[in-house]
Design an enzyme around this catalytic site. Structure first.
Site, PDB file in Angstrom:
ATOM      1  N   ALA A 129       0.834  -1.208   0.000  1.00 24.40           N
ATOM      2  CA  ALA A 129       0.000   0.000   0.000  1.00 24.40           C
ATOM      3  C   ALA A 129       0.867   1.257   0.000  1.00 24.40           C
ATOM      4  CB  ALA A 129      -0.930  -0.013   1.216  1.00 24.40           C
ATOM      5  N   GLU A 149      10.035   3.721   6.917  1.00 26.88           N
ATOM      6  CA  GLU A 149       9.957   2.265   7.063  1.00 26.88           C
ATOM      7  C   GLU A 149      10.744   1.886   8.305  1.00 26.88           C
ATOM      8  OE1 GLU A 149       8.413  -0.558   5.756  1.00 26.88           O
ATOM      9  OE2 GLU A 149       9.533  -1.357   7.452  1.00 26.88           O
ATOM     10  N   ASN A 157       4.521  -7.572   4.858  1.00 29.39           N
ATOM     11  CA  ASN A 157       3.889  -8.843   4.499  1.00 29.39           C
ATOM     12  C   ASN A 157       3.811  -9.016   2.986  1.00 29.39           C
ATOM     13  OD1 ASN A 157       3.483  -9.518   7.111  1.00 29.39           O
ATOM     14  ND2 ASN A 157       1.289  -9.102   7.149  1.00 29.39           N
ATOM     15  N   GLY A 162       2.889 -14.132  -2.199  1.00 29.57           N
ATOM     16  CA  GLY A 162       3.124 -14.513  -3.590  1.00 29.57           C
ATOM     17  C   GLY A 162       2.925 -13.332  -4.536  1.00 29.57           C
ATOM     18  N   ALA A 271       7.642   5.203  13.058  1.00 38.17           N
ATOM     19  CA  ALA A 271       6.676   6.231  13.452  1.00 38.17           C
ATOM     20  C   ALA A 271       6.027   5.801  14.758  1.00 38.17           C
ATOM     21  CB  ALA A 271       5.622   6.395  12.368  1.00 38.17           C
ATOM     22  N   ASP A 341       0.999  -0.990  14.773  1.00 44.22           N
ATOM     23  CA  ASP A 341       1.430   0.371  15.129  1.00 44.22           C
ATOM     24  C   ASP A 341       0.467   1.438  14.607  1.00 44.22           C
ATOM     25  OD1 ASP A 341       3.673  -0.776  16.188  1.00 44.22           O
ATOM     26  OD2 ASP A 341       5.063  -0.060  14.649  1.00 44.22           O
ATOM     27  N   ARG A 401     -10.053 -20.123   3.110  1.00 45.99           N
ATOM     28  CA  ARG A 401      -9.032 -20.251   4.140  1.00 45.99           C
ATOM     29  C   ARG A 401      -9.626 -20.450   5.532  1.00 45.99           C
ATOM     30  NH1 ARG A 401      -5.201 -15.235   2.107  1.00 45.99           N
ATOM     31  NH2 ARG A 401      -4.463 -16.342   0.281  1.00 45.99           N
ATOM     32  N   HIS A 511      -3.937 -12.820   8.183  1.00 46.74           N
ATOM     33  CA  HIS A 511      -4.404 -11.487   7.814  1.00 46.74           C
ATOM     34  C   HIS A 511      -5.358 -10.991   8.890  1.00 46.74           C
ATOM     35  CE1 HIS A 511      -5.156  -8.387   4.678  1.00 46.74           C
ATOM     36  NE2 HIS A 511      -6.319  -8.279   5.305  1.00 46.74           N
ATOM     37  N   GLU A 540      -3.656  -3.178   4.760  1.00 49.12           N
ATOM     38  CA  GLU A 540      -4.123  -4.009   5.874  1.00 49.12           C
ATOM     39  C   GLU A 540      -4.373  -3.206   7.149  1.00 49.12           C
ATOM     40  OE1 GLU A 540      -1.795  -7.591   6.309  1.00 49.12           O
ATOM     41  OE2 GLU A 540      -3.023  -8.280   8.002  1.00 49.12           O
TER      42      GLU A 540
END
Ligand code: ADP
Length: 574
Positions: A129, A149, A157, A162, A271, A341, A401, A511, A540
């Protein structure tokens, strides 16, 4: 208590430390700059590989707080204690008493830093994202974009995935003659797959933009896709594109595009707190790098893309109402950096937090590491079957899943065994494509290759029962009807006399569907559903799209769609 020969002076240098771990010594180097721990290099250890994540977490905590007074990682008490003791040993060798380490709150931004860290758009988190938002903002405007970062590398993730991408009407579908997939069908799959808990307005945005953004990735960003695609549980059609080189190459392609466009990457920068001005507008963040507090100011907007909270056991336990437990006995496929976070920072500021109880388990993962097997790709696309310790099938292998995971948790030892036959091994070129994963699995004794009987012996599964299961499954493939579990897809027979790959699998937290509430412009909403000025979010970290369950291969279209929208909203200060 050890006696330290503290000089009371500022000390810099690299100092070695060691301490006895669970199986042998932990050896490390600690880099210190004027009484601030700036880096911990793990030289060697023989701890259980599952504890690597604990070590990364502790390293992060020690550096961020510049202190040894950090929480023990639950489930890894002995490793945590030994690791902290090894760092303490290095400090002892440096002559610094732990209490002489600088208090981070006293280390503040210099005037020079302040100027450097002024930007138009600030992006927090460099996964799918954040990178999509960075590329969009820098390619469509003159804005100065800084991406923070917290790790020394980007990807989160997304790097561990994949990179698979669901898009209705995509070019591979057309080549394969799948002509009747549509945005409406895609919308329904997402909405009903999410147990009708996702926000339809946002799902519509995702469904409508997935294909356009697949073209954007391929034609503008330069992601290379394979000529084949996959079918994923819960999707009405085979519509999932696969990038060459999976998540790692996908992320690296996005990073190089962002770098070409002039995005500044500030690594090892965590952050910690969102900053507001007097009017309540979010204007930046307070971050920590190498033990030093740095304030970043963004003229146009701050975009949160910090991912979910799959590696945060406390948050999992706090919010879980669905699974029997999500404590340390359940591993995770997530990067250790994914600890909620952004959700916590936004919540502190009054953001609405939704769907937090919806936590997805991935069904088949390596019991030694908790990470998924790329080899499990075979289950999605072939006749591969799942059995339990008794050698019996127990589920439709093509289930979603969450349903697969729920079934596996009911099996002996909460364990499944995946069986792939020689036809598929050859057709999918599995031994060559996944050679490194296969060698690791063999060494970890979670995977074996051989006749059905040899595989059964290796995992202590009764052979009689296993061969019976295979024959029964083959009879269903002849009639086309799986009388036990209703499987309809890839119901081809397995070659009973050939060679098999068989591996053990456990469920892992994969997830977290919950997170901050956003509107269709990716603006973060407060508890009254009013946008918080200056604050945007994508990926996410958000909680309103997938509702009760995220179908496989929806993460990439979600991160790209809302990452790009968040960037456009921030550029226009919408
Ligand atoms: P998404 O799929 O939503 O993009 P990822 O898990 O791929 O999420 O990426 C999230 C990224 O955010 C990771 O690279 C992670 O290291 C980073 N991150 C998480 N928390 C912070 C933080 N507090 N400061 C900076 N980066 C963070």
């Amino acid at each position: 208590m050890d006696n330290y020969n503290s000089s009371g002076q500022n000390i810099s240098g690299t100092f070695s430390g060691s301490y006895k771990g669970e199986n042998g010594n932990i050896l490390l180097d600690v880099v210190i700059k004027e009484n601030v721990i700036t880096h911990i290099e793990l030289l060697s250890h023989t701890e259980n590989p599952g504890f690597n994540k604990a070590i990364v977490q502790l390293t992060d905590d020690i550096i961020t707080s510049n202190s040894l007074d950090v929480d023990i990682v639950s489930g890894a008490t002995l490793t945590s204690t030994s690791f902290i003791k090894a760092v303490e040993d290095a400090l002892k060798n440096s002559g610094i008493n732990p209490s002489d380490l600088k208090d981070v709150s006293t280390i503040t931004t210099s005037k020079d830093d302040y100027l450097t860290n002024n930007c138009d758009i600030l992006i927090i988190g460099g996964g799918g994202a954040g990178l999509s938002a960075a590329i969009e903002a820098s390619s469509t405007s003159e804005c100065k974009v800084i991406l923070l970062e917290k790790m020394s590398f980007a990807g989160g993730n997304t790097r561990m995935s994949g990179g698979e991408y669901a898009a209705p009407g995509n070019w591979v579908q057309l080549n394969e003659g799948i002509l009747d997939d549509s945005i409406d069908t895609f919308f329904n799959d997402i909405y009903y797959g999410g147990k009708e808990k996702g926000n339809p307005e946002l799902i519509k945005v995702l469904a409508e933009n997935a294909l356009t953004n697949a073209f954007w990735l391929r034609d503008f960003v330069g992601v290379k896709y394979k000529d084949t695609q996959s079918w994923y549980g819960g999707h009405s059609y085979s519509r999932t594109l696969w990038p060459e080189g999976d998540g790692p190459k996908y992320v690296d392609t996005l990073i190089s595009k962002a770098v070409d466009l002039g995005v500044e990457f500030h690594y090892n920068t965590k952050a910690n707190q969102l900053l507001k001005d007097g009017t309540g507008r979010v204007i930046g963040v307070r971050a920590v790098r190498n033990g030093k507090i740095i304030d970043y100011v963004a003229q146009k907007g701050v975009i949160l893309t910090t991912g979910g909270f799959g590696s945060n056991i406390e948050m999992r336990e706090e919010y879980n109402t669905v699974w029997p437990t999500l404590d340390e006995s359940i591993p995770t496929t997530n990067s250790p950096a994914i600890v909620g976070d952004g959700i916590k920072m936004a919540e502190e500021l009054g953001a609405n937090i939704v769907n937090m109880e919806s936590i997805q388990l991935y069904p088949i993962n390596n019991p030694a590491t908790g990470n998924y097997y790329f080899l499990d790709y075979a289950r999605l696309n072939s006749n591969a079957i799942l059995v339990n310790k008794h050698g019996n099938r127990f589920v439709n292998e093509k289930e979603t899943r969450d349903n697969l995971s729920a079934s596996i948790l009911k099996q002996p030892d909460s364990r499944a065994f995946e069986i792939i036959d020689s036809t598929v091994i050859k057709k999918m070129n599995l031994k060559e494509t996944y050679s490194s994963e296969i060698s690791k699995g063999l060494a970890q004794k979670v995977l074996t290759i051989g006749t059905l009987e040899e595989c059964a012996d290796f995992f202590d599964i009764p052979y009689d029962s296993l061969i019976e299961t295979a024959k029964k499954y083959n009879s269903y493939s002849t009639t086309g009807i799986d009388e036990d579990f209703g499987r309809t897809s890839s119901l081809e027979p397995v070659d009973i006399n050939g060679e098999f790959i068989m591996f053990a699998g456990v469920v892992s937290v994969h997830h977290t569907m919950g997170g901050v509430d956003i509107d269709k412009n990716a603006r973060v909403l407060d508890i009254n559903k009013i946008p918080i000025p200056g604050l945007y979010a994508a990926g996410e970290v958000t909680g309103s799209i997938h509702g009760g369950n995220r179908l496989g291969s929806l993460s990439m279209p979600d991160t790209v769609t809302f990452g790009r929208i968040a960037a456009r909203s921030a550029v226009n200060m919408h």
